[in-house]
Design a protein around this motif. Structure first.
Motif, PDB file in Angstrom:
ATOM      1  N   UNK A  62      23.174  -3.085   9.929  1.00  0.00           N
ATOM      2  CA  UNK A  62      23.063  -4.380   9.256  1.00  0.00           C
ATOM      3  C   UNK A  62      22.653  -5.463  10.258  1.00  0.00           C
ATOM      4  N   UNK A  63      23.309  -5.426  11.399  1.00  0.00           N
ATOM      5  CA  UNK A  63      23.005  -6.384  12.459  1.00  0.00           C
ATOM      6  C   UNK A  63      21.543  -6.260  12.899  1.00  0.00           C
ATOM      7  N   UNK A 115      15.988  -7.277  14.725  1.00  0.00           N
ATOM      8  CA  UNK A 115      14.561  -7.077  14.475  1.00  0.00           C
ATOM      9  C   UNK A 115      14.041  -8.114  13.484  1.00  0.00           C
ATOM     10  N   UNK A 116      14.589  -9.314  13.582  1.00  0.00           N
ATOM     11  CA  UNK A 116      14.271 -10.322  12.561  1.00  0.00           C
ATOM     12  C   UNK A 116      12.771 -10.610  12.496  1.00  0.00           C
ATOM     13  N   UNK A 117      12.078 -10.437  13.625  1.00  0.00           N
ATOM     14  CA  UNK A 117      10.628 -10.650  13.656  1.00  0.00           C
ATOM     15  C   UNK A 117       9.896  -9.702  12.717  1.00  0.00           C
ATOM     16  N   UNK A 118      10.393  -8.497  12.589  1.00  0.00           N
ATOM     17  CA  UNK A 118       9.755  -7.495  11.738  1.00  0.00           C
ATOM     18  C   UNK A 118      10.330  -7.511  10.325  1.00  0.00           C
ATOM     19  N   UNK A 119      11.662  -7.624  10.250  1.00  0.00           N
ATOM     20  CA  UNK A 119      12.308  -7.460   8.944  1.00  0.00           C
ATOM     21  C   UNK A 119      12.462  -8.768   8.184  1.00  0.00           C
ATOM     22  N   UNK A 120      12.186  -9.899   8.832  1.00  0.00           N
ATOM     23  CA  UNK A 120      12.340 -11.228   8.229  1.00  0.00           C
ATOM     24  C   UNK A 120      13.795 -11.540   7.867  1.00  0.00           C
ATOM     25  N   UNK A 168      11.971  -8.658   3.168  1.00  0.00           N
ATOM     26  CA  UNK A 168      10.601  -8.268   3.503  1.00  0.00           C
ATOM     27  C   UNK A 168       9.856  -7.962   2.206  1.00  0.00           C
ATOM     28  N   UNK A 169       8.792  -8.733   1.935  1.00  0.00           N
ATOM     29  CA  UNK A 169       8.043  -8.580   0.668  1.00  0.00           C
ATOM     30  C   UNK A 169       6.769  -7.793   0.904  1.00  0.00           C
ATOM     31  N   UNK A 170       6.462  -6.889  -0.004  1.00  0.00           N
ATOM     32  CA  UNK A 170       5.232  -6.115   0.189  1.00  0.00           C
ATOM     33  C   UNK A 170       4.614  -5.714  -1.144  1.00  0.00           C
ATOM     34  N   UNK A 171       5.095  -6.260  -2.241  1.00  0.00           N
ATOM     35  CA  UNK A 171       4.618  -5.803  -3.546  1.00  0.00           C
ATOM     36  C   UNK A 171       3.097  -5.888  -3.659  1.00  0.00           C
ATOM     37  N   UNK A 172       2.536  -7.004  -3.203  1.00  0.00           N
ATOM     38  CA  UNK A 172       1.099  -7.193  -3.384  1.00  0.00           C
ATOM     39  C   UNK A 172       0.272  -6.303  -2.477  1.00  0.00           C
ATOM     40  N   UNK A 173       0.878  -5.731  -1.452  1.00  0.00           N
ATOM     41  CA  UNK A 173       0.114  -4.892  -0.529  1.00  0.00           C
ATOM     42  C   UNK A 173      -0.045  -3.459  -1.020  1.00  0.00           C
ATOM     43  N   UNK A 174       0.792  -3.075  -2.006  1.00  0.00           N
ATOM     44  CA  UNK A 174       0.718  -1.685  -2.457  1.00  0.00           C
ATOM     45  C   UNK A 174      -0.556  -1.439  -3.253  1.00  0.00           C
ATOM     46  N   UNK A 175      -1.156  -0.250  -3.064  1.00  0.00           N
ATOM     47  CA  UNK A 175      -2.321   0.120  -3.859  1.00  0.00           C
ATOM     48  C   UNK A 175      -1.874   1.048  -4.982  1.00  0.00           C
ATOM     49  N   UNK A 176      -2.734   1.188  -5.973  1.00  0.00           N
ATOM     50  CA  UNK A 176      -2.412   2.058  -7.099  1.00  0.00           C
ATOM     51  C   UNK A 176      -2.361   3.502  -6.638  1.00  0.00           C
ATOM     52  N   UNK A 177      -1.405   4.243  -7.148  1.00  0.00           N
ATOM     53  CA  UNK A 177      -1.335   5.671  -6.810  1.00  0.00           C
ATOM     54  C   UNK A 177      -2.104   6.445  -7.864  1.00  0.00           C
ATOM     55  N   UNK A 178      -2.697   7.587  -7.492  1.00  0.00           N
ATOM     56  CA  UNK A 178      -3.477   8.370  -8.456  1.00  0.00           C
ATOM     57  C   UNK A 178      -2.588   8.882  -9.593  1.00  0.00           C
ATOM     58  N   UNK A 179      -3.187   9.101 -10.736  1.00  0.00           N
ATOM     59  CA  UNK A 179      -2.538   9.611 -11.947  1.00  0.00           C
ATOM     60  C   UNK A 179      -1.587   8.590 -12.575  1.00  0.00           C
ATOM     61  N   UNK A 180      -0.582   8.138 -11.777  1.00  0.00           N
ATOM     62  CA  UNK A 180       0.442   7.257 -12.325  1.00  0.00           C
ATOM     63  C   UNK A 180       0.599   6.082 -11.372  1.00  0.00           C
ATOM     64  N   UNK A 181       0.264   4.903 -11.847  1.00  0.00           N
ATOM     65  CA  UNK A 181       0.350   3.738 -10.970  1.00  0.00           C
ATOM     66  C   UNK A 181       1.790   3.244 -10.924  1.00  0.00           C
ATOM     67  N   UNK A 182       2.513   3.673  -9.892  1.00  0.00           N
ATOM     68  CA  UNK A 182       3.947   3.391  -9.893  1.00  0.00           C
ATOM     69  C   UNK A 182       4.291   1.954  -9.515  1.00  0.00           C
ATOM     70  N   UNK A 183       3.292   1.130  -9.359  1.00  0.00           N
ATOM     71  CA  UNK A 183       3.613  -0.275  -9.130  1.00  0.00           C
ATOM     72  C   UNK A 183       4.129  -0.914 -10.416  1.00  0.00           C
ATOM     73  N   UNK A 203      11.636  -2.572  -6.277  1.00  0.00           N
ATOM     74  CA  UNK A 203      11.794  -4.020  -6.210  1.00  0.00           C
ATOM     75  C   UNK A 203      10.579  -4.707  -5.603  1.00  0.00           C
ATOM     76  N   UNK A 204       9.829  -3.982  -4.760  1.00  0.00           N
ATOM     77  CA  UNK A 204       8.713  -4.609  -4.068  1.00  0.00           C
ATOM     78  C   UNK A 204       9.136  -5.423  -2.860  1.00  0.00           C
ATOM     79  N   UNK A 205      10.413  -5.397  -2.553  1.00  0.00           N
ATOM     80  CA  UNK A 205      10.873  -6.041  -1.322  1.00  0.00           C
ATOM     81  C   UNK A 205      12.241  -5.457  -0.949  1.00  0.00           C
ATOM     82  N   UNK A 206      12.663  -5.683   0.288  1.00  0.00           N
ATOM     83  CA  UNK A 206      14.020  -5.277   0.671  1.00  0.00           C
ATOM     84  C   UNK A 206      14.694  -6.434   1.393  1.00  0.00           C
ATOM     85  N   UNK A 207      16.017  -6.476   1.296  1.00  0.00           N
ATOM     86  CA  UNK A 207      16.764  -7.383   2.164  1.00  0.00           C
ATOM     87  C   UNK A 207      18.021  -6.679   2.671  1.00  0.00           C
ATOM     88  N   UNK A 208      18.685  -7.267   3.650  1.00  0.00           N
ATOM     89  CA  UNK A 208      19.784  -6.540   4.314  1.00  0.00           C
ATOM     90  C   UNK A 208      20.970  -6.209   3.404  1.00  0.00           C
TER      91      UNK A 208
END
Ligand SMILES: Nc1ncnc2c1ncn2[C@@H]1O[C@H](COP(=O)(O)OP(=O)(O)OP(=O)(O)O)[C@@H](O)[C@H]1O
Ligand SMILES: [Mg+2]
Lengths: 232, 291, 323
Positions: free
Chosen positions: C123-124, C130-135, C140-155, C230-235
C-alpha cells in the motif's frame, strides 16, 4: 480384603484418540488401592494416549472412567489432579525457567500441601538442589523433581509415563528403590519397559498392543514373559 | 546533535506505547496460544475514552484510568464468553474470532464517536531542557509510565506465585494443569491485565496522534512486528524489540521520512530470514498452528 | 443423472445462472460482474485457507499487485487489455515463485502477520513510494488508452460481463480438476498430516509452494480484471483493512470446497449490497457475520448444501434397499 472389592480406578470399554483418529479400543482395566501396576507395550501402542485420556487431556469417544467411584470423563485435567489422580508426563519437562524451589512452590500452591519434608524423605537429593534452575538439572534429577511435585497433595494414584526413559542403569536402580518407598503412600501406575524394575515392583502388568490391552497378569513368571515379549 | 537526542527520546516514547500494546499479543501467544487481535480494540477505546474525558472533565488521567478499566472489563467479558471456546483449537480460529471482535468494536466506535478523527489536548505543554534540547515533558512521562509498568510486570512474574504460574504456563500449559492449577483462571487474569495495559497504551498515545476509528489498524501492524521480531511468547523479546523498533521509527524517520513507516517491517523481514523464530523466540511456538 | 455428469454440469449451471440473472435484473449487471471477479479472488484465498490451512491477512496486496501491473502496462507500455491480463498473470507467477519460499516457510501466525506487513508495504509503495508512476491516491487512469480486443470488445461493460463469465467458467473447470486431482488431495493432506506425507515421499514444501503460486495467480488475475473493468486503479484495492473481507467470504461459502468461493462471494457481496443502503461502513456486520459463521455454521453455504445432499442421497439409497 473388603476394600479390594471396589477399585480405585475403574476403566470400562474406553475408546479414545486424537480428533478423528482412533487410537485406543475397548480398554478395560481396574486399579486397586495400594497396588503397583505396570503398563508395557511397544512404541505407539497407545500407552501415553491412555494416560492422557485418564488424566483428562483427551476426551474419550466412549466408555467410562470411574475414579474413587466418581465419573471423571469430561472433567478438566486440573480437577482430576485435585481429586487425587496425578499424572507425570513422558517428556520429563520441568519448568526450566523456575528454580527447583519455585517448581515445588507451584505444586504446593495448587494442592495446598506444604509438607515438603515428607517428600524429601523419599527424595533426599532434592533438598540440596532447591536453589538450582530446574532447566539445569540432569535427567535423573528432573525425574526426581517431577515425582516430588506429583506427591504433593497426597494423591491416591500417580500415573507415571516412562520415568526411566533415557536414564543410566544405576539411576534406574535408585528410582526402583524410590518407588518401593512411595508405594506405601500411594498407588502407582507406571509405563515401564525396564525388566528388572518391572519384576521388582509390579503387582500386576497390562500389556498393550495397537491400542488394545492384549494381556493382563499378576503371576511373576508371566510378567517376566510379557516384558520379554516386548523385545522379541 | 540536538536532532538526534530528541529523536532518541521520541523513539523511547514510541517504544513505550508499542510495548504496552504488544504485551497483549505476546502473552496471548505465549500463554494461551491464541492470536489476540482485539487488544487493538482496547487500544482504540482507551484513546477515545481519553478524548471524551479530556473534553468533558479536562483530565487526561481520568481518561487513562477509564481506558484501563474498560479495557480490562471488556477483556474479561471476551475471554470468558468467547475465547474459552477457541482454546486448544487451531490458531486461525482465535485469529479470526478476535479480529471479528475488533471489527465489531470499530463499528460501534463509529456509531458512538463518528468517522472524523479527534484531536486530544496534551495534559502538559511543559518542555524540559537537556543540553539545550527541548523535550516535551509529556513524552518523558510516557516513558516513565511504561518503565514502571515493565518493572511492575516483571516483579509480578518473578515474585508472586500467580506470576510464577504464568511463567510456568508459558513454558508448558499441560504440566501446570497436571499440578492441579486451574489454568483458565490464570488465562483470565492474564488476559484482563494485558487488555488493561492495551487500554492504557491507547490513552497515553491519544494526545500524540489523531484519535480515529482506524487507529488500531496501524497499531496492529506495529504491534505484530514488535512481537514477531522479539519472538512469539517471549515477554523479554517484546520489550527489547519495542525498544529497537521505537528507535527505527524515530531515528529512521529523521534520516528519511518514509523509513518511519516501512523501517520496522524491513527490520523484521531481515531478522526473520536469519532467525525464523525472532530474536528470543521459542522454537515450538513458531509453528503455531500445530500447537 | 449420474454423479459424474451432475458434477460436470455445475460450472455451466452456475455461470449460466449468473447470465440468466443478468437478463432478469438488467440493472444488476455491475453487481453480477463483481460477483464473478470476487469469486476468483476468494478462490485464491480458499487455496491458502481451505486447502493448505494458511490464514493470510495480506490478500489485498496480491489483488492490488494484479490491478497495478495491468494498469501500469496499459497506461505506459501497451494498449491491449488481454495482454495486460497476461502481464498480471505472469506477475502473479513471478511473485508466487519468488515470495513463496520465504512466506511458505513461516508457519501459522508468522505467515499471517508477515503477509499483513507485506500488504502495508504494498500500500505504501503504490500510495507514496512510486507515486510518480502510480499517481498515488488520485488513481491511475487508462480507459481511453485501451484498444478494442478482437471478437469481443471488452472495453464495453456489456461485453466485459460476458468476458468475465467466460473467465469464471474456465477457472471453475480448472479449479474442479485441481480439487479432484492428486494435487487437491495433496494440498489437504499437507494440512492434516504433514509428517505422513513426507514419509510417503512427497515434498510437502513444494506442494505448499505450488499452492501459494496458484493462490497468488488467482488474486492477480482478479485484480487485473477489476482494473480493466473500472478503467482505472487506486490504492484502496490493496488496503489492509479489507483483508478480513475475503476471509469472511471464504468462510461464508464453505472453505476447502470447489464452489464455496462462488457462494461466499454472492452471499458476502449480496449482504453488503443490501446493508450498504443503510450504513456506509460494514465492519460491524463483517465481524458479527464471521463469528456466527465460525461458531454456528462452519461448513458455509455450499458446504451445508452438499452435506444435505449427501444425507438425502444416503437415505434414498437406504430406502431403495429396504423394500
Ligand atoms: N497428538 C497426536 N495426534 C495424532 N496422533 C497421535 C498423537 N499422539 C500420538 N498419536 C498416535 O497415537 C498412537 C499411540 O501413541 P502413544 O503416544 O499413545 O504411544 P505410546 O505407547 O505412548 O508410545 P511410546 O512408547 O513411543 O511413548 C501412535 O500411532 C501415534 O502416532
Ligand atoms: Mg508414550
Amino acid at each position: 480384603m473388603e476394600e479390594s472389592k471396589t477399585p480405585l480406578l475403574r476403566v470400562r470399554n474406553l475408546y479414545s484418540g486424537y480428533g478423528n483418529l482412533k487410537v485406543l479400543f475397548d480398554i478395560t482395566m481396574d486399579v486397586y488401592s495400594g497396588e503397583v501396576i505396570c503398563l508395557v507395550g511397544r512404541n505407539g501402542a497407545g500407552k501415553t494416549t491412555l494416560f492422557r485420556t485418564l488424566a483428562g487431556f483427551l476426551k474419550p469417544f466412549s466408555g467410562e472412567i470411574l475414579f474413587k467411584q466418581k465419573n471423571v470423563v469430561g472433567n478438566f485435567p486440573f480437577e482430576i489432579a485435585l481429586s487425587g489422580l496425578k499424572y507425570v508426563h513422558q517428556d520429563k519437562q520441568v519448568f526450566s525457567d523456575l528454580t527447583v524451589r519455585e517448581n515445588l512452590e507451584l505444586a504446593s500452591y495448587a494442592t495446598k500441601d506444604y509438607d515438603w519434608d515428607r517428600v524429601f524423605t523419599y527424595l533426599p537429593k532434592l533438598k540440596v538442589l532447591l536453589q538450582r534452575k530446574a532447566g539445569l538439572l540432569s535427567g535423573g534429577e528432573k525425574q526426581m523433581l517431577l515425582i516430588a511435585m506429583a506427591l504433593l497433595g497426597r494423591p491416591s494414584l500417580v500415573l507415571m509415563d516412562e520415568p526411566t526413559e533415557g536414564l543410566a542403569p544405576h539411576l534406574i536402580q535408585d528410582l526402583t528403590q524410590v518407588f518401593k518407598e512411595i508405594r506405601k503412600e500411594t498407588t502407582l501406575c507406571i509405563v515401564e519397559q525396564n525388566l528388572p524394575m518391572v519384576t521388582q515392583i509390579a503387582d500386576k502388568v497390562y500389556s498393550m498392543k495397537e491400542g488394545k490391552i492384549v494381556a493382563e497378569t499378576s503371576n511373576p513368571e508371566e510378567i517376566r514373559a510379557l516384558v520379554f515379549e516386548k523385545y522379541l | 546533535m540536538s536532532v538526534w537526542l530528541s529523536a532518541v527520546v521520541y523513539g523511547l516514547s514510541t517504544s513505550a506505547i508499542l510495548f504496552l500494546v504488544s504485551i497483549a499479543l505476546s502473552v496471548g501467544y505465549g500463554l494461551m496460544r491464541i492470536v489476540n487481535l482485539e487488544a487493538m480494540l482496547y487500544y482504540s477505546l482507551g484513546a477515545y475514552l481519553t478524548y471524551t474525558l479530556v473534553s468533558s472533565t479536562g483530565s487526561m488521567w481520568l481518561g487513562a484510568l477509564s481506558g484501563v478499566l474498560v479495557g480490562a472489563a471488556l477483556g474479561f467479558l471476551v475471554e470468558t464468553q468467547l475465547l474459552r471456546r477457541v482454546y486448544g483449537k487451531n490458531m486461525l480460529f482465535s485469529m479470526v474470532t478476535t479480529f471479528s471482535v475488533y471489527l465489531i468494536g470499530i463499528g460501534l466506535i463509529q456509531y458512538i464517536w463518528g468517522l472524523n478523527p479527534k484531536p486530544v489536548a496534551s495534559p502538559t505543554d511543559t518542555m524540559l531542557r537537556f543540553w539545550g534540547v527541548a523535550i516535551p515533558l509529556y513524552r518523558v512521562m510516557i516513558i516513565g509510565i511504561a518503565g514502571i509498568t515493565y518493572i511492575g510486570f516483571q516483579l509480578f512474574l518473578t515474585r508472586t506465585i500467580v506470576g510464577k504460574a504464568i511463567r510456568a504456563g508459558i513454558e508448558n500449559r499441560d504440566h501446570v494443569q497436571s499440578l492441579g492449577i486451574n489454568i483458565y483462571r490464570i488465562f483470565t487474569l492474564t488476559f484482563v491485565l494485558a487488555s488493561g495495559l492495551a487500554g492504557l497504551g491507547g490513552a497515553l498515545n491519544a494526545p500524540l496522534i489523531m484519535v480515529g476509528p482506524y487507529m488500531g489498524n496501524d497499531m496492529l501492524l506495529y504491534a505484530f512486528t514488535t512481537v514477531i521480531l522479539g519472538g512469539l511468547g517471549s515477554l523479554k523479546g517484546t520489550f527489547v524489540s519495542a525498544l529497537i523498533l521505537g528507535q527505527v521509527i524515530s531515528i529512521g524517520g529523521t534520516i528519511w521520512s518514509p523509513l518511519s513507516f516501512v523501517g520496522p517491517f524491513f527490520v523484521m523481514f531481515t531478522v526473520l530470514i536469519f532467525k525464523p523464530n525472532g530474536l528470543f523466540g521459542v522454537k515450538g511456538i513458531a509453528f503455531g498452528f500445530d500447537q | 443423472m449420474t454423479k459424474r455428469t451432475y458434477e460436470w454440469i455445475l460450472p455451466f449451471l452456475f455461470t449460466g445462472g449468473l447470465i440468466l440473472t443478468r437478463y432478469l435484473f438488467p440493472a444488476k449487471m455491475t453487481f453480477i460482474t463483481e460477483v464473478a471477479l470476487y469469486t476468483l479472488y476468494v478462490m485464491g484465498n480458499n487455496i491458502l485457507f481451505g486447502y493448505l490451512g494458511y490464514v493470510s491477512f495480506g490478500q489485498p496486496v496480491y489483488l492490488s499487485m494484479g490491478a497495478y501491473s495491468a494498469a501500469i502496462y496499459l497506461a505506459y507500455l501497451g494498449r491491449n487489455p488481454l495482454t495486460a491480463i497476461l502481464v498480471a498473470i505472469l506477475m502473479g507467477i513471478l511473485v508466487g515463485i519468488l515470495m513463496g519460499p520465504v512466506l511458505i516457510r513461516l508457519r501459522g501466525s508468522y505467515f499471517t502477520l508477515v503477509n499483513a506487513a507485506f500488504c502495508a508495504i504494498g500500500l505504501f509503495t503504490v500510495e507514496r513510494l512510486l507515486i510518480g508512476i502510480t499517481r498515488g491516491n488520485d488513481g491511475l487512469w487508462f480507459r481511453t488508452r485501451m484498444v478494442a480486443t478482437p471478437l469481443l470488445d471488452i472495453r464495453q461493460p456489456k461485453n466485459f460481463f460476458f468476458f468475465a463469465m467466460l473467465v469464471l467458467l474456465v477457472i471453475f473447470i480448472l479449479y474442479r480438476r485441481m480439487d479432484r486431482s492428486v494435487l487437491g488431495a495433496a494440498f489437504k493432506a499437507t494440512q492434516g498430516n504433514e509428517r505422513r506425507m513426507q514419509f510417503l515421499g512427497y515434498d510437502t514444501f513444494k506442494i505448499r509452494w505450488l499452492g501459494f503460486v496458484l493462490a497468488t495467480v488467482l488474486s492477480t488475475l482478479a485484480g487485473s480484471l477489476y482494473a480493466i473493468n473500472f478503467g482505472f486503479v487506486n490504492p484502496n484495492l490493496g488496503e489492509n483493512s479489507r483483508a478480513a473481507e475475503v476471509i469472511v467470504a471464504t468462510l461464508l461459502g464453505g472453505s476447502g470446497t470447489v464452489y464455496g468461493p462462488f457462494f461466499g462471494a454472492i452471499t458476502f457481496l449480496g449482504i453488503k449490497e443490501i446493508v450498504s443502503q443503510w450504513i456506509t461502513r460494514w465492519e460491524l456486520l463483517v465481524g458479527v457475520l464471521t463469528i456466527i459463521v465460525l461458531f454456528k455454521f462452519n461448513r458455509g453455504v455450499w458446504g451445508t448444501f452438499t452435506d444435505l445432499l449427501h444425507r438425502s442421497r444416503k437415505t434414498m439409497l437406504m430406502q431403495r434397499k429396504t423394500p
